[in-house]
Design an enzyme around this catalytic site. Structure first.
Site, PDB file in Angstrom:
ATOM      1  N   TYR A 185      -1.833  -0.944  10.351  1.00  0.00           N
ATOM      2  CA  TYR A 185      -1.883  -1.150   8.892  1.00  0.00           C
ATOM      3  C   TYR A 185      -0.606  -0.646   8.225  1.00  0.00           C
ATOM      4  CZ  TYR A 185      -3.817  -1.169   4.140  1.00  0.00           C
ATOM      5  OH  TYR A 185      -4.035  -1.395   2.798  1.00  0.00           O
ATOM      6  N   SER A 238       0.867  -1.187   0.000  1.00  0.00           N
ATOM      7  CA  SER A 238       0.000   0.000   0.000  1.00  0.00           C
ATOM      8  C   SER A 238       0.896   1.226   0.000  1.00  0.00           C
ATOM      9  CB  SER A 238      -0.869   0.007   1.262  1.00  0.00           C
ATOM     10  OG  SER A 238      -1.522   1.258   1.414  1.00  0.00           O
TER      11      SER A 238
HETATM   12  N1  LIG Z   1      -8.828  -0.698  -1.086  1.00  0.00           N
HETATM   13  C1  LIG Z   1      -7.810   0.124  -0.899  1.00  0.00           C
HETATM   14  O1  LIG Z   1      -7.946   1.356  -0.860  1.00  0.00           O
HETATM   15  C2  LIG Z   1      -6.417  -0.430  -0.761  1.00  0.00           C
HETATM   16  C3  LIG Z   1      -5.340   0.452  -0.888  1.00  0.00           C
HETATM   17  C4  LIG Z   1      -4.043  -0.054  -0.767  1.00  0.00           C
HETATM   18  C5  LIG Z   1      -3.859  -1.413  -0.549  1.00  0.00           C
HETATM   19  N2  LIG Z   1      -4.943  -2.231  -0.423  1.00  0.00           N
HETATM   20  C6  LIG Z   1      -4.683  -3.649  -0.184  1.00  0.00           C
HETATM   21  O2  LIG Z   1      -5.249  -4.407  -1.227  1.00  0.00           O
HETATM   22  C7  LIG Z   1      -5.620  -5.697  -0.730  1.00  0.00           C
HETATM   23  C8  LIG Z   1      -7.069  -5.988  -1.089  1.00  0.00           C
HETATM   24  O3  LIG Z   1      -7.891  -5.000  -0.499  1.00  0.00           O
HETATM   25  P1  LIG Z   1      -9.410  -4.764  -0.929  1.00  0.00           P
HETATM   26  O4  LIG Z   1      -9.656  -3.328  -0.765  1.00  0.00           O
HETATM   27  O5  LIG Z   1      -9.691  -5.416  -2.229  1.00  0.00           O
HETATM   28  O6  LIG Z   1     -10.129  -5.500   0.273  1.00  0.00           O
HETATM   29  P2  LIG Z   1     -11.379  -6.504   0.338  1.00  0.00           P
HETATM   30  O7  LIG Z   1     -11.826  -6.520   1.753  1.00  0.00           O
HETATM   31  O8  LIG Z   1     -12.358  -6.192  -0.731  1.00  0.00           O
HETATM   32  O9  LIG Z   1     -10.667  -7.884  -0.015  1.00  0.00           O
HETATM   33  C9  LIG Z   1      -9.760  -8.485   0.888  1.00  0.00           C
HETATM   34  C10 LIG Z   1      -9.906  -9.979   0.742  1.00  0.00           C
HETATM   35  O10 LIG Z   1      -9.017 -10.615   1.661  1.00  0.00           O
HETATM   36  C11 LIG Z   1      -9.704 -11.725   2.221  1.00  0.00           C
HETATM   37  N3  LIG Z   1      -9.154 -12.061   3.528  1.00  0.00           N
HETATM   38  C12 LIG Z   1      -9.281 -11.373   4.696  1.00  0.00           C
HETATM   39  N4  LIG Z   1      -8.686 -12.042   5.702  1.00  0.00           N
HETATM   40  C13 LIG Z   1      -8.154 -13.168   5.160  1.00  0.00           C
HETATM   41  C14 LIG Z   1      -7.423 -14.261   5.698  1.00  0.00           C
HETATM   42  N5  LIG Z   1      -7.133 -14.361   7.011  1.00  0.00           N
HETATM   43  N6  LIG Z   1      -7.044 -15.250   4.851  1.00  0.00           N
HETATM   44  C15 LIG Z   1      -7.357 -15.196   3.546  1.00  0.00           C
HETATM   45  N7  LIG Z   1      -8.055 -14.197   2.983  1.00  0.00           N
HETATM   46  C16 LIG Z   1      -8.458 -13.192   3.779  1.00  0.00           C
HETATM   47  C17 LIG Z   1     -11.164 -11.277   2.338  1.00  0.00           C
HETATM   48  O11 LIG Z   1     -12.044 -12.369   2.412  1.00  0.00           O
HETATM   49  C18 LIG Z   1     -11.328 -10.458   1.069  1.00  0.00           C
HETATM   50  O12 LIG Z   1     -11.780 -11.242  -0.006  1.00  0.00           O
HETATM   51  C19 LIG Z   1      -5.359  -5.670   0.772  1.00  0.00           C
HETATM   52  O13 LIG Z   1      -4.100  -6.235   1.046  1.00  0.00           O
HETATM   53  C20 LIG Z   1      -5.335  -4.184   1.082  1.00  0.00           C
HETATM   54  O14 LIG Z   1      -4.584  -3.876   2.225  1.00  0.00           O
HETATM   55  C21 LIG Z   1      -6.224  -1.783  -0.532  1.00  0.00           C
END
Ligand SMILES: NC(=O)c1ccc[n+]([C@@H]2O[C@H](COP(=O)([O-])OP(=O)(O)OC[C@H]3O[C@@H](n4cnc5c(N)ncnc54)[C@H](O)[C@@H]3O)[C@@H](O)[C@H]2O)c1
Length: 256
Positions: A161, A148
């Protein structure tokens, strides 16, 4: 000159947390670029994972849905065993599963801290280790960790985070250095805020939304699709000389 390809045809990929948000977009994007994909999800999110798999199968690629809790070594081992049994090998691993607990630092409990670090950092490491062992046997591979921009800069309500994602950025470097001799490249992407199920509730708060927008020079939140090209590139022959790198996909946030 032949320009190296972004095509990953014939490659077998694993994407964690691929039933939702960014992970779903990445899994479908890799399939568009030619890969067969193992969709992993928490058992409770299986129905969503099956939807991603159907989308991939409709593109003529193979998709396998596999339960995974990245905080449990036994679950990781079972997932990797199933992936290798069904697909023969793993060429690409995308560590996407992640969570945030949005609290000011004084309010963060030990439970909050452990939950975020266990999923976002420990889970990434042990998935890399288990799949990395298979990649060594297969003669190489490409790993992309979803870090991130908050692994590179600080932001409110993200003590755990930001710490976890900073850990992912440097873990990426360590594994790149150690595993280069095995022809395993390890890179990361650092997205800015992307509108997904994880972030949608936060953007209902107007002050937060306006603050975020003021920090993105390109003037918009990122979309899931914005992350796909970066991951496909880092997974592909076009990035054959790229390892240990974190590619920011942040609309200019960290350049400001
Ligand atoms: N959305 C944002 O703004 C953003 C920005 C930067 C980075 N990210 C990163 O991108 C990635 C995806 O984020 P997103 O926004 O799509 O989130 P999201 O919540 O839509 O998806 C996250 C997924 O991870 C799965 N998950 C959670 N705990 C788990 C575990 N213990 N084992 C296996 N799977 C698990 C969930 O079931 C979900 O499908 C994350 O690592 C997040 O930190 C997101």
């Amino acid at each position: 000159m032949e320009i190296p390809s972004l095509n990953v045809s014939g490659k077998r990929a694993i994407v964690s947390g691929a039933g939702s948000g960014i992970g779903k977009g990445i899994a479908v994007g890799l399939a568009h670029a030619g890969a067969d994909v193992v969709i992993t999800e928490l058992p409770g999110a299986y129905a969503r994972a099956e939807e991603t798999a159907q989308e991939i199968r409709s593109l003529g690629r193979n998709a396998l849905v596999c339960p995974l809790d990245v905080t449990k070594q036994s679950s990781i081992d079972e997932m990797v065993h199933l992936a290798v049994t069904e697909f023969g090998r793993v060429d690409i691993l995308v560590n996407n599963a992640g969570v945030n607990v949005a609290k000011f630092a004084f309010d963060v409990t030990e439970e909050d801290w452990d939950a975020v670090l266990d999923i976002n950092l420990k889970g990434v490491f042990f998935c890399c280790q288990a799949v990395g062992r298979e990649m060594v046997k297969a003669g190489g591979g490409a790993i992309v960790n979803v870090a991130s921009q908050n692994g590179l800069v600080g932001y409110y309500k993200r003590a755990a985070y930001c710490s976890s994602k900073a850990g992912v950025v440097n873990l990426t470097r360590v594994l790149a250095v150690e595993w280069a001799k095995h022809n395993i490249r390890v890179n990361a992407i650092a997205p800015t805020f992307v509108l997904t199920p994880l972030t949608a509730p936060f953007f209902e708060e107007e002050v937060f939304y306006n603050d975020v927008m003021s920090r993105i020079p390109l003037g918009r939140l990122a979309k899931v699709e914005d992350m796909v090209g970066a991951v496909v590139y880092l997974s592909s022959p076009a990035a054959a000389m790229v390892t240990g790198h974190t590619l920011v996909v942040d609309g200019g946030w960290t350049a400001l």
